[in-house]
Scaffold this active site. Structure first.
Site, PDB file in Angstrom:
ATOM      1  N   LYS A 148       0.809  -1.211   0.000  1.00 21.39           N
ATOM      2  CA  LYS A 148       0.000   0.000   0.000  1.00 21.39           C
ATOM      3  C   LYS A 148       0.852   1.275   0.000  1.00 21.39           C
ATOM      4  O   LYS A 148       0.511   2.253  -0.651  1.00 21.39           O
ATOM      5  CB  LYS A 148      -0.951  -0.018   1.196  1.00 21.39           C
ATOM      6  CG  LYS A 148      -2.153  -0.872   0.879  1.00 21.39           C
ATOM      7  CD  LYS A 148      -3.182  -0.858   1.960  1.00 21.39           C
ATOM      8  CE  LYS A 148      -4.268  -1.860   1.562  1.00 21.39           C
ATOM      9  NZ  LYS A 148      -5.087  -2.264   2.664  1.00 21.39           N
ATOM     10  N   GLU A 188      -3.286   9.784   7.091  1.00 24.33           N
ATOM     11  CA  GLU A 188      -3.719  10.567   5.936  1.00 24.33           C
ATOM     12  C   GLU A 188      -5.015  11.288   6.231  1.00 24.33           C
ATOM     13  O   GLU A 188      -5.681  11.025   7.237  1.00 24.33           O
ATOM     14  CB  GLU A 188      -3.881   9.650   4.719  1.00 24.33           C
ATOM     15  CG  GLU A 188      -4.966   8.612   4.903  1.00 24.33           C
ATOM     16  CD  GLU A 188      -5.096   7.652   3.724  1.00 24.33           C
ATOM     17  OE1 GLU A 188      -4.122   7.485   2.982  1.00 24.33           O
ATOM     18  OE2 GLU A 188      -6.188   7.107   3.563  1.00 24.33           O
ATOM     19  N   ASN A 203     -16.762  -3.128   5.247  1.00 22.64           N
ATOM     20  CA  ASN A 203     -15.779  -3.146   4.173  1.00 22.64           C
ATOM     21  C   ASN A 203     -15.989  -4.266   3.155  1.00 22.64           C
ATOM     22  O   ASN A 203     -15.112  -4.540   2.352  1.00 22.64           O
ATOM     23  CB  ASN A 203     -14.354  -3.231   4.727  1.00 22.64           C
ATOM     24  CG  ASN A 203     -13.980  -1.951   5.436  1.00 22.64           C
ATOM     25  OD1 ASN A 203     -14.234  -0.868   4.925  1.00 22.64           O
ATOM     26  ND2 ASN A 203     -13.439  -2.080   6.634  1.00 22.64           N
ATOM     27  N   GLU A 217      -8.534   1.848  -7.516  1.00 23.14           N
ATOM     28  CA  GLU A 217      -9.570   2.258  -6.573  1.00 23.14           C
ATOM     29  C   GLU A 217      -9.298   3.661  -6.049  1.00 23.14           C
ATOM     30  O   GLU A 217      -8.168   3.988  -5.686  1.00 23.14           O
ATOM     31  CB  GLU A 217      -9.626   1.289  -5.388  1.00 23.14           C
ATOM     32  CG  GLU A 217     -10.093  -0.097  -5.772  1.00 23.14           C
ATOM     33  CD  GLU A 217     -10.411  -0.969  -4.562  1.00 23.14           C
ATOM     34  OE1 GLU A 217     -11.128  -1.966  -4.729  1.00 23.14           O
ATOM     35  OE2 GLU A 217      -9.948  -0.641  -3.445  1.00 23.14           O
ATOM     36  N   GLU A 269      -5.792   2.286  -3.905  1.00 21.05           N
ATOM     37  CA  GLU A 269      -4.910   1.160  -4.231  1.00 21.05           C
ATOM     38  C   GLU A 269      -5.297   0.626  -5.590  1.00 21.05           C
ATOM     39  O   GLU A 269      -6.324   1.016  -6.155  1.00 21.05           O
ATOM     40  CB  GLU A 269      -5.036   0.047  -3.175  1.00 21.05           C
ATOM     41  CG  GLU A 269      -6.426  -0.526  -3.059  1.00 21.05           C
ATOM     42  CD  GLU A 269      -6.505  -1.636  -2.023  1.00 21.05           C
ATOM     43  OE1 GLU A 269      -5.456  -2.102  -1.568  1.00 21.05           O
ATOM     44  OE2 GLU A 269      -7.619  -2.050  -1.687  1.00 21.05           O
ATOM     45  N   ASN A 318      -6.000  -2.944  -7.646  1.00 23.91           N
ATOM     46  CA  ASN A 318      -6.178  -4.397  -7.582  1.00 23.91           C
ATOM     47  C   ASN A 318      -5.752  -4.990  -8.909  1.00 23.91           C
ATOM     48  O   ASN A 318      -6.331  -4.673  -9.948  1.00 23.91           O
ATOM     49  CB  ASN A 318      -7.623  -4.763  -7.275  1.00 23.91           C
ATOM     50  CG  ASN A 318      -8.019  -4.323  -5.885  1.00 23.91           C
ATOM     51  OD1 ASN A 318      -7.202  -4.362  -4.964  1.00 23.91           O
ATOM     52  ND2 ASN A 318      -9.237  -3.871  -5.729  1.00 23.91           N
ATOM     53  N   PHE A 336     -26.747 -10.370  10.088  1.00 26.08           N
ATOM     54  CA  PHE A 336     -26.017 -10.919   8.946  1.00 26.08           C
ATOM     55  C   PHE A 336     -25.125 -12.094   9.331  1.00 26.08           C
ATOM     56  O   PHE A 336     -24.040 -12.283   8.790  1.00 26.08           O
ATOM     57  CB  PHE A 336     -25.210  -9.810   8.253  1.00 26.08           C
ATOM     58  CG  PHE A 336     -26.084  -8.721   7.698  1.00 26.08           C
ATOM     59  CD1 PHE A 336     -26.613  -8.817   6.421  1.00 26.08           C
ATOM     60  CD2 PHE A 336     -26.423  -7.615   8.465  1.00 26.08           C
ATOM     61  CE1 PHE A 336     -27.440  -7.834   5.916  1.00 26.08           C
ATOM     62  CE2 PHE A 336     -27.249  -6.615   7.966  1.00 26.08           C
ATOM     63  CZ  PHE A 336     -27.756  -6.723   6.688  1.00 26.08           C
TER      64      PHE A 336
END
Lengths: 510, 689
Positions: free
Chosen positions: B137, B221, B256, B296, B310, B312, B370
């Site tokens: 990353k 950040e 996420n 992304e 990032e 993918n 869930f």
């Protein structure tokens, strides 16, 4: 004339008023409907023909002479369910607490007798406080008269009891002798003696719900065949049940149009049996995928859950499904399961309902609890019931059929008409491991030898082909085609005629 | 199958280099729906396929569909799908000349790409250098910065301690995000809105990073307001050409985990789209990217600013929405570029056609927070695929009715994609497709997805990555029907009951003089509402009038009792409602709504009204078994205090041990079952005082 008509109407009004507005309101407040309202929900609209509206008790003791209400605490008559005749009696808790006088009993006895004579089901709705104590022994005599008709009608017409209030004593023994008993959750109880008497005699403190509530009887004692949420649901379900039942032992099961395809294959059944032989699966899925529209009426759902007994339809005509349930106790036969299934099989046989049996049974449940409880006799009931049954019997072995339980579960040897197995069937005296440990006792110290022997036994018997080669199975079928194959078999069995030797009656191991 | 696949890409730009060397056989180092997806494309291209499979996938749909299959070991991925030696051996054994890794598993392992290079088997994916460049990353952010890709203001480098962290945070400006370099899956992330929160959060993230990832590097950040997850699909070849295939928005996430994706994004205007696309292409070129990949970004819903997150270096789960709006088959493109072909089109050839929505159908119980729900698919009936009018429905799945959803892998059952000219049309089509998607045997998130499709904020496009948390703060408990939905449900129930009654009246053995109750008046009881209806059955449905207002609506459906879904038209609108029988009524499911409806004669309804509703059982005081099974152990005794979330019992079902937890704090009042007992679903195990 006019005043006679007016008098008639007045009497009818009095009868309809039952125990009066206040008592009816109290009935409603408890979540219960009145006797007449229940009859209305049970029967087709406008079909009820009432009997004996004007019957009153004849008791003059203890101040009862001036205390009379027309109908005397029970509403009786006949009507239809989807056009088919049924007789009904419905106890009125608002009138003398639904207690039973001689006159009250006579009304019930009358409809019972007509139901038997005319070949129609008799449905009793119970919400009653027991004997009319003021009448003494006459009330007991009245109960016995009802019992007697329950007995005479048994196996002649379907008898259904619906417990919709607190019931004790005689009002539980009559239901106990009928074919099916149902209860309403939270508003009904059944016990021979109530919590007060229990406390006095045994010093045991117990609530009515714990002693005889719907949960107790549907799951623990097995006295009732099902419990429902409220009066509305219960009576709706009774109509659904009646649609499955023949009107009497003189008739074939009812038929109605089916929206389901007789030739329907279900590929997903090919993967129903898990790869691991010790892994359970839900047998109910098979029943739902075989029966018309997946529509079933389960009898005793919460009791002896290791066996499923349910009415369903094939090509619109009723069949009785009996199936071991691997989800509970691996589908083993124990006391509860044997009793439950035996009674169901005998009902089907008495009323000409073909029996479809799905077998996945590892045997009988071992242990002192079972043996002390008389598993031998209870297990024998199911064996007896299957063996004596002369209705069409189609059997499908899906996986295990071990030991004596193989014989019991509608095997060829008990006059099974058509016996199928899926390719996954294993028909043997016992599982390979157990068998090898007995046959090769001397090799027990040598795990390698035992493993080899086990594999040998497994290869020999963990399949349907040995039984098929002996003709004990008529064919090995693919799971997906189960529905189609059963339907074809039953079509061919329509003309089945088989009679047992004459006897006064049999002597099933009770 | 092939014809359908063809039909799926009507706009495919298939100009290919006929001299290019194409593979004769590819191996798919994956399972489930993506394996099936790749097989379909390979087959269409005339390429033979091999799948590898673990113990758990022995009878899978992918194995059935592939030309060949190779067994590679036990169910756990670490012993099968992740073992490079086994994959390579399978390729050697079957003579496959290329391997498609799908996503997950080995798809982003540079060592695997290296290994295949050495083995002279083509890796259908980017070169190992590109994978490495984007794999870390911090590294990938440096590369992105160098390529003039906008990155989130932040500090990349060694942070010396709390004081340094505070200084950095104050330079960036609050709120800031403190994040583990090796983090992922929601672990090792803190947001700090002030100095004090940095003091607390920084050491916590360092500790978490060390504990969870064995790597205590941390970066700080800027925290983006109203963040939205927007990603650009790129596609490069081995000849230096890179194009982008526009964006996907994947803001609807839960913990996420992406749940609903769409393309294009409702946030972007043409200018922003171009800028994002250009940056994604620049980054790809900077690392020599030569396959399908995804860049992304986090974009701010407030000002459309966007920052690189990032890249993918693989095919994404949600790639079908891009395929739907571009008409390209991304798997086909990956195979072609891997074989050395040049891209058959340029950026200017590409344009967005319509709108596509994808729902991920998961095996989980939306009503129980869930909770994963594995087991056998007793019924699995996806909606019909293909184009109807302007709507295209596509369902990517790797299962069939009767298959097992296993504990070993991702609990995704299927990806349902709908494509239509506009966003709202695509959403409505998705909603109707979800309404007819029938799954039984395990729990699924379809009601939740249906509820989102109906929800005003989602429909408006004003979404952020916090959408689910914001809109469903207390979890999902089903939705109440709108007036229109209620009218539809009432009509469906009335029609169904009329059919059932009509058939019931045809039973044999009726006594003379019986005439069925021909009156069309009925009463539908739905929730607290009691609605009088008049139903007239016709040849292909019924006419239903409700509420006595004289307005008649025609319901057209070929539904018959026993079918799990009633589909048809109600008035002008198409509908699908899941339906199952209950006592004198039905249970109906539509969008997020589940209603048990009673249909009765007016008199019966009146009697029903006399029965007071029972107070709902207080289930907060009991611990129930969520599934039928065998009690392995009861881990508490009467009188013992338990905390919410504490395990109190273990129930084994389908050979799986499930820890049953208390839902609230309390003292155990009563233990109802003992170890060894078999229990039904919802049976009370323990009562709390």
């Amino acid at each position: 004339m006019k005043h006679i008509i007016e008098a008639l109407e007045a009497k009818r009004q009095a009868a309809r008023a039952g125990g009066g507005e206040k008592r009816m309101a109290s009935q409603h407040a408890k979540g219960k409907l009145t006797a007449r309202e229940r009859v209305e929900l049970l029967l087709d609209p406008g079909s009820f023909e009432e009997f004996d509206m004007f019957v009153e008790h004849r008791n003059a003791d203890f101040g009862m002479a001036d205390n009379k209400i027309p109908g005397d605490g029970v509403v009786t008559g006949f009507g239809t369910v989807n056009g088919r005749l049924v007789y009904v009696f419905s106890k009125d808790f608002t009138v003398f607490g639904g207690s039973l006088s001689m006159a009250h009993a006579e009304k019930i006895v009358k409809v019972q007798a007509m139901a038997i004579q005319n070949g129609a089901p008799c449905i009793g709705i119970f919400d009653a406080g027991g004997a009319r104590i003021q009448e003494g022994v006459q009330s007991l005599a009245g109960y016995a008269d009802i019992f007697m008709n329950n007995i005479l009608g048994s196996g002649v017409i379907p008898q259904i009891s619906v417990i919709m209030g607190p019931c004790a004593g005689g009002d539980v023994y009559s239901p106990a002798m009928t074919d099916f008993v149902f209860m309403v959750r939270d508003t009904s109880y059944m016990f021979v003696t109530g919590p007060d008497v229990v406390k006095t005699v045994t010093n045991e403190t117990v609530t009515a719900e714990e002693l005889g509530g719907a949960r107790v009887h549907s799951a623990k004692s097995g006295v009732v065949d099902g419990a429902f949420e409220n009066d509305f649901e219960t009576l709706s379900e009774m109509r659904r049940l009646i649609d499955f039942l023949p009107s009497s032992n003189r008739e074939k099961p009812p038929v109605r149009p089916s929206f389901d395809d007789a030739d329907r294959d279900d590929p997903s059944l090919d993967t129903l049996i898990p790869d691991n032989p010790n892994k359970p699966y839900d047998m109910k899925e098979l029943l739902e995928k075989v029966a018309d529209e997946g529509d079933l009426f389960e009898i005793g759902r919460d009791f002896g859950r290791n066996i499923i007994t349910a009415f369903g339809r094939l090509e619109g005509s009723t069949v009785g499904f009996v199936a071991n349930q691997p989800m509970t106790l691996a589908g083993v036969l124990d006391i509860d399961a044997s009793r439950k299934a035996a009674r169901f099989v005998r009902f089907c046989d008495a009323f000409n309902i073909p029996i479809v049996t799905f077998v996945d049974v590892p045997g009988f449940l071992p242990g002192t609890k079972q043996e002390y409880g008389g598993l031998i006799k209870h297990g024998a009931k199911l064996l007896f019931a299957y063996g004596e049954a002369t209705v069409p019997k189609v059997t499908v072995i899906t996986r295990k059929a071990y030991g004596g339980a193989y014989d019991v579960m509608s095997s060829k040897h008990l006059r099974g008409d058509v016996n199928y197995a899926w390719p996954t069937a294993e028909i043997a005296v016992m599982g390979a491991k157990g068998a090898v440990e007995i046959i090769f006792r001397g090799d027990l110290g040598d795990p390698e030898k035992i493993a080899a022997r086990t594999k040998e036994y497994q290869d020999r018997f963990a399949n349907p082909f040995v039984a098929a080669s002996l003709g004990y199975l008529d064919d090995v079928i693919m799971p997906r085609e189960t529905r189609r194959r059963i339907i074809r078999s039953l079509r061919a069995l329509k003309g089945k005629k088989l009679e047992n030797p004459w006897k006064k009656h049999d002597n099933i191991p009770l | 199958m092939d014809a359908a696949a063809h039909g799926r890409y009507p706009n495919a730009l298939r100009k290919i280099d006929p001299r290019g060397p194409m593979f004769s056989k590819i191996l798919i180092a994956n399972r489930g729906e993506i394996a099936v997806r790749i097989i379909k494309t390979a087959r269409r291209m005339g390429i033979a396929t091999v799948v590898v499979y673990s113990e758990a996938d022995r009878d899978s749909m992918a194995v059935e569909m592939a030309d060949e299959s190779v067994f590679i070991g036990p169910a756990p991925a670490a012993q099968s799908y992740l073992v490079m030696d086994k994959i390579v051996a399978a390729a050697r054994e079957t003579g496959a000349d290329a391997i498609h890794p799908g996503f997950g598993f080995l798809s982003e392992k540079a060592e695997f790409a290296d290994r295949l290079l050495a083995e002279k088997i083509t890796f259908i994916g980017p070169n190992p250098g590109a994978i490495r460049a984007m794999g870390d990353k911090i590294e990938s952010k440096r590369t992105a910065g160098a390529a003039d890709v906008s990155t989130v203001p932040g500090f990349i480098g060694e942070i010396e301690g709390v004081a340094h962290a505070i200084k950095i945070s104050e330079e960036i400006g609050y709120p800031v995000m403190i994040k583990a370099s090796a983090g992922g899956g929601g672990k090792g992330i803190r947001v700090a809105a002030n100095r004090r929160e940095v003091e607390e959060g920084f050491p916590a993230v360092v500790a978490e990073a060390k504990g969870a990832f064995g790597d205590d590097r941390v970066f700080i950040e800027k925290f983006v307001l109203n963040p939205r997850h927007i990603e650009i699909q790129v596609l490069g070849d081995k000849h230096g050409n890179v194009v982008h295939l526009f964006e996907r928005e994947c803001s609807i996430q839960r913990r996420n985990q992406k749940v609903i994706e769409e393309a294009p994004s409702p946030l972007l205007d043409e200018k922003t789209r171009e800028r994002m696309g250009a940056q994604a292409v620049a980054l790809s070129k900077a690392v020599g990217y030569d396959s399908a990949g995804t860049v992304e970004f986090v974009a701010s819903g407030a000002d459309k600013s966007f920052y690189f997150l990032e890249m993918n270096t693989r095919l994404q789960v949600e790639h079908p929405v891009t395929e739907a709006i571009t008409g390209l088959d991304l798997v086909e493109q990956m195979i072609r570029v891997a074989a050395g072909e040049k891209l058959g089109f340029k950026q200017k050839d590409l344009k967005i056609n319509g709108w596509a929505i994808e729902s991920r159908i998961y095996a989980e119980d939306p009503y129980r927070n869930f909770l994963p729900s594995i087991g056998r698919l007793r019924r699995y009936r996806p909606p019909a695929e293909g184009k109807t009018g302007v709507v295209t429905v596509r369902n990517d799945a790797g299962v069939r009715e009767g298959d097992e959803i296993s504990m070993f892998y991702d609990p995704m059952i299927a990806k349902l994609v709908t494509h239509a000219p506009t966003r709202l049309e695509a959403i409505d089509a998705q909603a109707t497709a979800l309404d007819s998607f029938t799954i039984e045997g395990i729990q699924d998130n379809i009601p939740f997805l249906g509820a989102v499709m109906d929800e005003a904020r989602f429909r408006s496009g004003d979404i952020t990555t916090a959408y689910i948390k914001d809109q469903f703060p207390d979890g999902f408990n089903g939705t109440q029907p709108t007036d229109d939905q209620r009218e539809l449900l009432v009509a469906c129930a009335a029609f169904a009951q009329a059919l059932v009654a009509q058939r019931a009246a045809q039973i044999s053995g009726q006594i003379a003089g019986y005439t069925p109750d021909a009156r069309a008046e009925r009463v539908v009881i739905i929730g607290d509402a009691v609605i009088p209806v008049v139903v007239t059955l016709g040849e292909e449905g019924a006419v239903v009038a409700q509420n006595g207002d004289g307005r008649e609506v025609r319901l057209v459906s070929t539904w018959r009792p026993g079918q799990p879904v009633m589909e048809g038209r109600f008035g002008k609108a198409a509908f699908a409602v899941k339906i199952s029988s209950r006592a004198e009524g039905f249970r109906l499911k539509l969008r997020g709504v589940t209603e048990t409806v009673i249909v009765a004669s007016p008199r019966a309804a009146q009697l029903h009204g006399l029965i007071p509703p029972k107070p709902a059982a207080d289930t907060s005081k009991v611990v129930m078994s969520p599934m039928p099974g065998l009690v392995v152990s009861i881990d508490v005794v009467a009188g013992q205090e338990v905390k919410a979330g504490e395990g109190v019992a273990i129930v084994e079902a389908m050979k799986m041990q499930n820890i049953i937890r208390a839902e609230r704090d309390g003292v155990v009042a009563k233990v109802n079952v003992a170890a060894g007992a078999s229990v039904a679903a919802d049976e009370v195990l323990i009562e709390l005082g």
